[in-house]
Write an enzyme that holds these catalytic residues in place. Structure first.
Site, PDB file in Angstrom:
ATOM      1  N   ASP A 440      59.004  80.008  13.439  1.00  0.00           N
ATOM      2  CA  ASP A 440      58.214  80.196  12.121  1.00  0.00           C
ATOM      3  C   ASP A 440      59.347  80.809  11.190  1.00  0.00           C
ATOM      4  O   ASP A 440      60.478  81.193  11.592  1.00  0.00           O
ATOM      5  CB  ASP A 440      57.229  81.277  12.532  1.00  0.00           C
ATOM      6  CG  ASP A 440      55.782  81.040  11.608  1.00  0.00           C
ATOM      7  OD1 ASP A 440      56.236  80.820  10.469  1.00  0.00           O
ATOM      8  OD2 ASP A 440      55.029  81.513  12.091  1.00  0.00           O
ATOM      9  N   ASP A 504      49.255  75.899   7.318  1.00  0.00           N
ATOM     10  CA  ASP A 504      48.230  77.026   8.126  1.00  0.00           C
ATOM     11  C   ASP A 504      46.750  76.494   7.776  1.00  0.00           C
ATOM     12  O   ASP A 504      45.949  77.119   8.323  1.00  0.00           O
ATOM     13  CB  ASP A 504      48.487  78.445   7.542  1.00  0.00           C
ATOM     14  CG  ASP A 504      49.841  78.931   8.330  1.00  0.00           C
ATOM     15  OD1 ASP A 504      49.877  78.456   9.438  1.00  0.00           O
ATOM     16  OD2 ASP A 504      50.001  80.018   8.081  1.00  0.00           O
TER      17      ASP A 504
HETATM   18  C1  DGJ Z   1      52.315  81.631  10.186  1.00  0.00           C
HETATM   19  C2  DGJ Z   1      52.181  80.170  11.118  1.00  0.00           C
HETATM   20  O1  DGJ Z   1      51.933  79.293  10.004  1.00  0.00           O
HETATM   21  C3  DGJ Z   1      51.000  80.400  11.891  1.00  0.00           C
HETATM   22  O2  DGJ Z   1      50.609  79.333  12.555  1.00  0.00           O
HETATM   23  C4  DGJ Z   1      51.036  81.619  12.804  1.00  0.00           C
HETATM   24  O3  DGJ Z   1      52.242  81.123  13.726  1.00  0.00           O
HETATM   25  C5  DGJ Z   1      51.621  82.898  11.822  1.00  0.00           C
HETATM   26  N1  DGJ Z   1      52.606  82.748  11.256  1.00  0.00           N
HETATM   27  C6  DGJ Z   1      52.046  84.022  12.882  1.00  0.00           C
HETATM   28  O4  DGJ Z   1      52.506  85.057  12.450  1.00  0.00           O
END
Ligand code: DGJ
Length: 700
Positions: A440, A504
């Site tokens: 990430d 997301d």
């Molecule tokens: C942002 C990501 O896009 C999510 O899928 C998840 O992994 C969160 N961060 C976790 O903090």
């Protein structure tokens, strides 16, 4: 002297290069050309206009004012105020097949530029450039932009804007005199990064019309430009956006510009995506294994890493047929929420007293792979790493950049910081059965200095190095590129990763558009697409399972939902959907992606057709309520016109919600020729808004 020229040709496009008065000139980039081209230059010679040059000027790819160019040059920089203007001459011109390598030198500015053009069989033109300081003093490089000419029938551009949970919103506009610039200054490619910049005619649609597309292969700061001069000349370009003083070349040092990938299509935006997909699929690093059906546990758990709860989830996942489970954020030292822990990549005994091995064994015992989340470029001020090494962050002077999600960015060009992240990550991988990581990157880079200089360029190179090193140390490791959803999806990182987290936003209705446009460049098998919860966590919207499941089918499918809360009926549907995905992923991940120009704005019609046209899977999606009683017919071009096809709706995850008394009869199955399917099609059912119908078309 013999004429130096090169014609690079693919079935869908050509590039014609020529050296004129020492300048490297692109005579043509677009539709395929062949035959007698000897007099192209004569044919293209322009009039001598009033109030203009006495002789036509051909500034070439370097776009220099010394050669009469009045727009933005390709190269800009200086040597302490000198060497500010260049006049490059071609000194080497090498052409073989679809490869052309050209060396240009300016002995006064003491610079050498090496440019290569490669046109592959699929029609992707890759342009690379290397700038070398052949003088003694330092050369400060401001920018290098790859430019390609656009004919005047290209009257519009399409690029993409975005934000968290709403990536890749298309922006289409008319080209006018001046320069349209799309900058990305997030230090990662970014939510607002334009995955492509595409010039079009006003008529170009998904299926027809010309398109001249570019995509810059870089995950740091970048810019795309479309420029139209008052002389009528116009061009499209892209490059790395360099911060002041970010690249200063000492004697003999070089700057390798990120490559530009360019595609011309005479068959609309789908022609562009087909070309990009074929090119990307042909790479040796393109994932070969069927893409495992994935359960990402983030939205089911968030930071609540309760082993019993996780086992319950795994049990349901195993019944459904999940093949890979990813433990997301929250497993490492002091990470009980998003305020602490980033930087300390050791398993937290507070939540995992026996370590991760028992849960991994439990998961593996069910025949499921295990994947783990990292965010290695980041650090929370509340972490052991930051307490010990506050100097390891990207910063300028004695300032600390503003916090974003309570975190700062580690300076990976700092050897200590780099090896800390590499060794801790690598040690977790070496000591556990983990062959998949989700990596990430949840914040932007601002005021991002390395030892007093702008540091985004080096940071970007460092993460490429780190991914490559992890893959080298752990053969078979797959990496998912995530950045607050889809903020690091680009052709720079693509060879180092195996999946992108598309967004997301797991709301299937929003995902329709996000996936539609991300796949403009990236093939579906690289895009993570998950069935979200019944009530979406991002939008709060409630959607039918059939809609969520149909949406997630068109990508590297998965689930991101607390499936222990699913009803028995929903679990059954998830299992039949999982089986359907496995049965059809070979087709979905190798076929041609098609976006039909559906005449009704309230709906989308798209799908994937096998290259031999034997089978296609389409989705008809009702985005908003129909304006008329019977929406436009569903027509399917591109099939074998003489063959007979069976067309029917399929319901692997239950039926959609209709708004009708009885649906059209073809839904049960109808036999019809490929030509009739293209010309007449089948009638559209009246779906409730935010519903989708899955359609199978099979050659008989
Ligand atoms: C942002 C990501 O896009 C999510 O899928 C998840 O992994 C969160 N961060 C976790 O903090």
């Amino acid at each position: 002297m013999t004429k130096q020229s090169a014609l690079l040709s693919a079935p869908t496009s050509s590039l014609l290069l020529e050296v004129v008065n020492g300048a490297l000139v692109i005579r043509h980039w677009g539709a395929p050309i062949n035959g007698d081209l000897a007099d192209v230059a004569v044919a293209a010679r322009v009039s001598i206009a009033n109030s203009s040059w006495d002789e036509p000027q051909l500034p070439g790819v370097m776009r220099e004012s010394s050669r009469g160019f009045l727009g933005r040059p390709s190269l800009s920089g200086h040597r302490n105020g000198k060497a500010w203007s260049t006049k490059f001459e071609v000194t080497d011109f090498h052409h073989q097949d679809n490869h052309c390598a050209v060396t240009l030198r300016d002995f006064h500015a003491e610079l050498e530029v090496n440019i290569t053009f490669d046109l592959d069989v699929h029609g992707v033109l890759i342009q690379k450039a290397n700038i070398k300081n052949i003088g003694e003093s330092e050369y400060a490089l401001n920018e290098y932009i790859h430019w390609l000419p656009l004919p005047q029938e290209a009257t519009q551009t399409l690029d993409f804007a975005g934000r968290w949970s709403n990536e890749r919103q298309p922006q289409r506009r008319d080209i006018q005199t001046g320069t349209w610039v799309r900058e990305s200054r997030e230090g990662r490619s970014g939510h607002n990064f334009s995955i492509a910049d595409i010039a079009l005619t006003s008529q170009t649609s998904f299926q027809s019309g010309s398109a001249w597309a570019t995509s810059i292969a870089w995950s740091g700061n970048s810019h795309y430009l479309v420029e139209r001069g008052f002389d009528g000349g116009q061009s499209i370009g892209a490059g790395e956006l360099l911060l002041p003083g970010e690249v200063i070349l000492k004697a003999n040092e070089s700057y390798q510009a990120p490559a530009l990938f360019a595609v011309f299509s005479a068959h609309g935006l789908d022609g562009v995506s087909t070309t990009f997909h074929s090119h990307l699929r042909a790479r040796s690093v393109h994932p070969k294994r069927p893409r495992p059906l994935t359960l990402n546990m983030w939205e089911a758990l968030y930071f609540d890493h309760d082993e019993a709860k996780i086992k319950e989830l795994i049990d349901v996942a195993s019944e459904i047929g999940i093949e890979r489970v990813v433990l997301d954020d929250g497993w490492f030292h002091s990470r009980r929420n998003d305020r602490s822990g980033l930087g300390d990549w050791v398993v937290d005994p507070a939540v995992w007293p026996q370590g991760l091995t028992p849960i991994i064994e439990y998961i593996n015992g069910k025949g499921i792979e295990f994947g783990l989340w990292f965010e290695g470029e980041m650090v929370n001020p509340d972490s052991d790493l930051y307490r010990n090494h506050p100097e390891w962050i990207l910063h300028e002077g004695d300032r600390t950049p503003p916090l974003w999600r309570h975190q700062l960015v580690l300076d990976l060009s700092h050897e200590g910081a780099y090896s800390h992240v590499l060794e801790q990550t690598s040690s977790i991988l070496a000591t556990h059965a983990i062959a998949y990581i989700k990596w990430d990157h949840n914040r932007v880079l601002v005021d991002a200095g390395h030892l007093g200089h702008a540091g985004v360029h080096q940071q970007t190179q460092a993460i490429y190095r780190l991914f490559a090193e992890l893959k080298k140390r752990h053969p078979g490791l797959e990496i998912e590129s995530c950045a607050s959803g889809g903020a690091r999806i680009d052709l720079g990182v693509i060879d180092l990763v195996d999946r992108f987290w598309t967004s997301d936003n797991n709301d299937a209705l929003e995902r329709q558009r996000i996936q539609r446009w991300t796949s403009q460049v990236i093939p579906p098998e690289l895009l993570g697409t998950h069935i979200g919860p019944t009530h979406g966590h991002q939008t709060g919207r409630t959607l039918e399972l059939s809609m969520r499941a149909t949406t997630a089918l068109f990508g590297h499918a998965g689930i991101e939902w607390n499936i222990t809360e699913a009803t028995d009926q929903e679990r059954k549907h998830l299992a039949t959907w999982a089986a359907y995905y496995k049965e059809n992923r070979a087709l979905l991940h190798s076929g041609k992606s098609i976006r039909i120009d559906y005449p009704d704005d309230h709906g989308y019609l798209y799908g994937v057709s096998a290259l031999d046209t034997k089978k296609s899977i389409f989705a008809y999606v009702q985005l908003t309520p129909t304006a008329v009683i019977h929406p436009a017919a569903l027509k399917f071009p591109g099939l074998d016109p003489h063959a007979t096809y069976l067309v029917k709706a399929v319901f692997p995850a239950g039926k959609p919600r209709y708004m009708l008394i009885s649906p059209p009869t073809w839904i049960e199955g109808v036999k019809i020729s490929g030509s009739a399917l293209a010309a007449i099609g089948v009638s559209a059912p009246i779906l409730a808004p935010a519903n989708a119908l899955l359609i199978e078309i099979t050659k008989l």
